[in-house]
Design an enzyme around this catalytic site. Structure first.
Site, PDB file in Angstrom:
ATOM      1  N   ARG A  10      -0.503  -8.697  14.663  1.00 52.37           N
ATOM      2  CA  ARG A  10      -0.947  -7.631  13.773  1.00 52.37           C
ATOM      3  C   ARG A  10      -2.015  -8.106  12.795  1.00 52.37           C
ATOM      4  NH1 ARG A  10       4.404  -6.476  13.128  1.00 52.37           N
ATOM      5  NH2 ARG A  10       4.416  -6.795  10.870  1.00 52.37           N
TER       6      ARG A  10
ATOM      7  N   ARG B  99      -8.786   3.608  11.087  1.00 55.08           N
ATOM      8  CA  ARG B  99      -8.518   2.272  11.614  1.00 55.08           C
ATOM      9  C   ARG B  99      -9.642   1.738  12.487  1.00 55.08           C
ATOM     10  NH1 ARG B  99      -2.439   1.994  13.562  1.00 55.08           N
ATOM     11  NH2 ARG B  99      -3.475   2.412  15.522  1.00 55.08           N
TER      12      ARG B  99
ATOM     13  N   ARG C 143      11.465  -8.462   4.547  1.00 59.11           N
ATOM     14  CA  ARG C 143      11.776  -7.029   4.464  1.00 59.11           C
ATOM     15  C   ARG C 143      13.022  -6.688   5.279  1.00 59.11           C
ATOM     16  NH1 ARG C 143       6.134  -3.860   5.402  1.00 59.11           N
ATOM     17  NH2 ARG C 143       6.599  -4.471   7.542  1.00 59.11           N
TER      18      ARG C 143
ATOM     19  N   LYS D 100       0.818  -1.211   0.000  1.00 61.24           N
ATOM     20  CA  LYS D 100       0.000   0.000   0.000  1.00 61.24           C
ATOM     21  C   LYS D 100       0.855   1.266   0.000  1.00 61.24           C
ATOM     22  CE  LYS D 100      -1.106   0.692   4.930  1.00 61.24           C
ATOM     23  NZ  LYS D 100      -0.080  -0.184   5.497  1.00 61.24           N
TER      24      LYS D 100
ATOM     25  N   ARG E 207      12.870  -4.533  10.769  1.00 67.69           N
ATOM     26  CA  ARG E 207      12.132  -3.641  11.648  1.00 67.69           C
ATOM     27  C   ARG E 207      11.804  -4.399  12.928  1.00 67.69           C
ATOM     28  NH1 ARG E 207       7.615  -1.310   7.393  1.00 67.69           N
ATOM     29  NH2 ARG E 207       9.068  -0.319   5.942  1.00 67.69           N
TER      30      ARG E 207
END
Length: 225
Positions: free
Chosen positions: A167, A89, A123, A14, A156
């Site tokens: 999540r 959200r 990532r 996104k 991260r």
């Protein structure tokens, strides 16, 4: 003026597609995640709060995110519109957004959880300059080192299997009701993000009724000029 919301789980692309849309139509890209990460990197009071939350694998509190977004949009530097990712959200925020802004569309990037895990766990982030990498399709020239500054590539803090599971669960619990609110207004387009970036980019434009993306010139075309 065009005003879009883009929604999708981490790893759905996104951020990438919000940037492409913003660049193509001179929109302001309001990335809530980038604003929060800037505060973490610069050790602000807000950043300390965000760091603790992200390290636990939780989503940053809705009230905090809402205040960040309101402050950012109040700057009114989006003459041609905006594309916002990371907000709204929850249902209350969605209703607030519908009342405050005349939206042109909500882009929902759909991706199976199994593919989310594959992408997110691959990532990497440069500890020096912050450049993003993917070990799947955007690996650095030298393993573990940033091509731009030579900095160390790290994960991260919240890119772990346990944190991702939390999540994903929270994302689906919170996002599905928000999408339902937008669907009642017939704002939502859903795009499968498993194909390549160019295909997804064009699918977004097609479903929003926007002109086709300009095709980048090939090397042979450039040499022939």
């Amino acid at each position: 003026m065009r005003k879009y919301v883009i929604m999708g789980i981490q790893g759905s692309g996104k951020g990438t597609h919000a940037k492409l849309l913003a660049e193509d139509f001179d929109l302001e890209h309001v990335a809530v995640g980038d604003i929060l990460r800037w505060n973490v990197q610069h050790h602000t009071k807000l950043g300390a709060q965000v760091r603790r939350t992200m390290a636990a694998g939780l989503l940053v509190g809705d009230d905090l995110v809402e205040n960040v977004v309101k402050q950012r949009l109040s700057e009114h530097d989006w003459n041609y519109g905006f594309v916002i990712d990371g907000f709204p959200r929850n249902e209350r925020q969605a209703e607030f957004f519908l009342e405050s802004y005349d939206l042109d569309g909500v882009i929902h990037l759909d991706l199976p959880d199994s593919e989310v895990a594959r992408r997110v766990l691959a990532r990497r982030l440069c500890a020096g300059c912050g450049m993003d990498y993917s070990l799947i399709d955007n690996s650095p020239s030298s393993p573990g080192r940033c091509d731009a500054c030579g900095g160390e590539l790290v994960r991260r803090e919240d890119d772990t299997a346990d944190a991702l599971a939390v999540r994903l669960r929270e994302y689906h619990q919170k996002t599905n009701p928000v999408l339902d609110i937008f669907r009642r207004k017939e704002y939502v387009i859903t795009v499968d993000t498993r194909p390549g970036q160019d295909q997804v980019r064009q699918a977004i434009r097609d479903k929003l009724g926007l002109p086709p993306a300009r095709r980048a010139a090939t090397r042979s075309e450039i040499d022939a000029r």
